[in-house]
Design a protein around this motif. Structure first.
Motif, PDB file in Angstrom:
ATOM      1  N   SER A   1      45.239  37.782  50.710  1.00  0.00           N
ATOM      2  CA  SER A   1      45.020  38.930  49.837  1.00  0.00           C
ATOM      3  C   SER A   1      44.591  38.472  48.446  1.00  0.00           C
ATOM      4  CB  SER A   1      46.309  39.752  49.753  1.00  0.00           C
ATOM      5  OG  SER A   1      46.165  40.786  48.826  1.00  0.00           O
ATOM      6  N   SER A   2      45.277  37.452  47.939  1.00  0.00           N
ATOM      7  CA  SER A   2      44.929  36.913  46.624  1.00  0.00           C
ATOM      8  C   SER A   2      43.518  36.326  46.639  1.00  0.00           C
ATOM      9  CB  SER A   2      45.949  35.834  46.231  1.00  0.00           C
ATOM     10  OG  SER A   2      45.568  35.214  45.044  1.00  0.00           O
ATOM     11  N   SER A   3      43.175  35.668  47.719  1.00  0.00           N
ATOM     12  CA  SER A   3      41.837  35.088  47.847  1.00  0.00           C
ATOM     13  C   SER A   3      40.758  36.172  47.845  1.00  0.00           C
ATOM     14  CB  SER A   3      41.759  34.264  49.129  1.00  0.00           C
ATOM     15  OG  SER A   3      40.448  33.835  49.371  1.00  0.00           O
ATOM     16  N   ARG A   4      41.017  37.273  48.545  1.00  0.00           N
ATOM     17  CA  ARG A   4      40.042  38.365  48.569  1.00  0.00           C
ATOM     18  C   ARG A   4      39.878  38.981  47.184  1.00  0.00           C
ATOM     19  NH1 ARG A   4      42.433  38.926  53.546  1.00  0.00           N
ATOM     20  NH2 ARG A   4      44.031  40.373  52.804  1.00  0.00           N
ATOM     21  N   ARG A   5      41.002  39.158  46.459  1.00  0.00           N
ATOM     22  CA  ARG A   5      40.913  39.713  45.101  1.00  0.00           C
ATOM     23  C   ARG A   5      40.138  38.769  44.190  1.00  0.00           C
ATOM     24  NH1 ARG A   5      46.524  40.783  45.802  1.00  0.00           N
ATOM     25  NH2 ARG A   5      46.943  39.115  44.298  1.00  0.00           N
ATOM     26  N   THR A   6      40.413  37.464  44.314  1.00  0.00           N
ATOM     27  CA  THR A   6      39.707  36.480  43.495  1.00  0.00           C
ATOM     28  C   THR A   6      38.219  36.480  43.831  1.00  0.00           C
ATOM     29  OG1 THR A   6      41.691  35.108  43.404  1.00  0.00           O
ATOM     30  CG2 THR A   6      39.601  34.037  42.880  1.00  0.00           C
ATOM     31  N   GLU A   7      37.897  36.578  45.102  1.00  0.00           N
ATOM     32  CA  GLU A   7      36.491  36.609  45.529  1.00  0.00           C
ATOM     33  C   GLU A   7      35.788  37.827  44.944  1.00  0.00           C
ATOM     34  OE1 GLU A   7      33.972  36.888  49.694  1.00  0.00           O
ATOM     35  OE2 GLU A   7      36.046  36.190  49.725  1.00  0.00           O
ATOM     36  N   ASN A   8      36.466  38.976  44.961  1.00  0.00           N
ATOM     37  CA  ASN A   8      35.864  40.184  44.388  1.00  0.00           C
ATOM     38  C   ASN A   8      35.642  40.023  42.880  1.00  0.00           C
ATOM     39  OD1 ASN A   8      35.823  41.475  46.848  1.00  0.00           O
ATOM     40  ND2 ASN A   8      37.781  42.508  46.529  1.00  0.00           N
ATOM     41  N   ARG A   9      36.616  39.427  42.185  1.00  0.00           N
ATOM     42  CA  ARG A   9      36.457  39.229  40.744  1.00  0.00           C
ATOM     43  C   ARG A   9      35.320  38.263  40.453  1.00  0.00           C
ATOM     44  NH1 ARG A   9      42.400  37.910  39.680  1.00  0.00           N
ATOM     45  NH2 ARG A   9      41.470  36.126  38.642  1.00  0.00           N
ATOM     46  N   VAL A  10      35.200  37.193  41.235  1.00  0.00           N
ATOM     47  CA  VAL A  10      34.113  36.234  41.038  1.00  0.00           C
ATOM     48  C   VAL A  10      32.768  36.918  41.288  1.00  0.00           C
ATOM     49  CG1 VAL A  10      33.036  34.149  42.002  1.00  0.00           C
ATOM     50  CG2 VAL A  10      35.480  34.174  41.499  1.00  0.00           C
ATOM     51  N   ASP A  11      32.686  37.757  42.313  1.00  0.00           N
ATOM     52  CA  ASP A  11      31.432  38.481  42.580  1.00  0.00           C
ATOM     53  C   ASP A  11      31.057  39.376  41.406  1.00  0.00           C
ATOM     54  OD1 ASP A  11      31.138  37.277  45.036  1.00  0.00           O
ATOM     55  OD2 ASP A  11      31.985  38.964  46.179  1.00  0.00           O
ATOM     56  N   ARG A  12      32.043  40.083  40.841  1.00  0.00           N
ATOM     57  CA  ARG A  12      31.754  40.955  39.687  1.00  0.00           C
ATOM     58  C   ARG A  12      31.310  40.131  38.485  1.00  0.00           C
ATOM     59  NH1 ARG A  12      36.897  44.149  40.793  1.00  0.00           N
ATOM     60  NH2 ARG A  12      37.718  42.555  39.418  1.00  0.00           N
ATOM     61  N   LEU A  13      31.963  38.983  38.266  1.00  0.00           N
ATOM     62  CA  LEU A  13      31.575  38.127  37.147  1.00  0.00           C
ATOM     63  C   LEU A  13      30.167  37.569  37.344  1.00  0.00           C
ATOM     64  CD1 LEU A  13      34.875  36.179  36.444  1.00  0.00           C
ATOM     65  CD2 LEU A  13      33.788  37.890  34.993  1.00  0.00           C
ATOM     66  N   GLU A  14      29.831  37.199  38.581  1.00  0.00           N
ATOM     67  CA  GLU A  14      28.470  36.718  38.850  1.00  0.00           C
ATOM     68  C   GLU A  14      27.451  37.810  38.571  1.00  0.00           C
ATOM     69  OE1 GLU A  14      28.655  35.360  42.895  1.00  0.00           O
ATOM     70  OE2 GLU A  14      29.229  33.327  42.317  1.00  0.00           O
ATOM     71  N   ASP A  15      27.766  39.047  38.966  1.00  0.00           N
ATOM     72  CA  ASP A  15      26.850  40.161  38.694  1.00  0.00           C
ATOM     73  C   ASP A  15      26.669  40.356  37.188  1.00  0.00           C
ATOM     74  OD1 ASP A  15      26.592  40.546  41.394  1.00  0.00           O
ATOM     75  OD2 ASP A  15      28.002  42.239  41.489  1.00  0.00           O
ATOM     76  N   LYS A  16      27.782  40.303  36.428  1.00  0.00           N
ATOM     77  CA  LYS A  16      27.687  40.453  34.970  1.00  0.00           C
ATOM     78  C   LYS A  16      26.887  39.311  34.364  1.00  0.00           C
ATOM     79  CE  LYS A  16      31.899  43.067  34.099  1.00  0.00           C
ATOM     80  NZ  LYS A  16      33.216  43.066  33.418  1.00  0.00           N
ATOM     81  N   PHE A  17      27.095  38.095  34.883  1.00  0.00           N
ATOM     82  CA  PHE A  17      26.360  36.941  34.381  1.00  0.00           C
ATOM     83  C   PHE A  17      24.864  37.118  34.619  1.00  0.00           C
ATOM     84  CE2 PHE A  17      24.695  32.596  35.036  1.00  0.00           C
ATOM     85  CZ  PHE A  17      24.943  32.078  33.780  1.00  0.00           C
ATOM     86  N   GLU A  18      24.503  37.585  35.804  1.00  0.00           N
ATOM     87  CA  GLU A  18      23.086  37.830  36.101  1.00  0.00           C
ATOM     88  C   GLU A  18      22.513  38.890  35.162  1.00  0.00           C
ATOM     89  OE1 GLU A  18      21.100  36.180  38.165  1.00  0.00           O
ATOM     90  OE2 GLU A  18      22.754  34.874  38.744  1.00  0.00           O
TER      91      GLU A  18
END
Length: 107
Positions: free
Chosen positions: A64-81
């Motif tokens: 569960s923690s891994s999925r939440r972290t993955e979602n946060r990383v995806d959002r950060l990558e989108d913001k970075f782009e």
């Protein structure tokens, strides 16, 4: 007196009594050994089951923690782009303004 296979009735009763008592003691000893042995085994199995349940819960929490972290990383990558895109637009505007203000030509 009555005889059967060479033994009298009282001898047969004595043999039956001795065999019954010996068999009863043997059964009692086996019963105690089985109960004590399986009780320890049962406790070990219960401990193992509890540890497996705890491990399963821990793995679920990690997943569960891994999925939440993955979602946060995806959002950060989108913001970075988005920021990279905005920076490219700003750089283009700055170059255009420099050309406009200083009449510079691109090299």
């Amino acid at each position: 007196m009555h005889h059967f296979l060479g033994y009298s009735l009282d001898e047969w009763m004595a043999i039956t009594t001795i065999v019954s008592i010996a068999g009863g003691i043997l059964i009692w000893l086996l019963n105690m050994a089985i109960k004590n042995g399986t009780e320890k085994l049962s406790n070990s199995v219960k401990t193992l089951i509890n540890q497996m349940d705890n491990l399963s819960h821990s793995l679920d929490s990690i997943g569960s923690s891994s999925r939440r972290t993955e979602n946060r990383v995806d959002r950060l990558e989108d913001k970075f782009e988005e920021h990279i895109g905005e920076a490219k637009v700003r750089n283009t505007r700055i170059k255009n303004l420099e050309q406009e203000v200083f009449n510079r030509k691109e090299k």
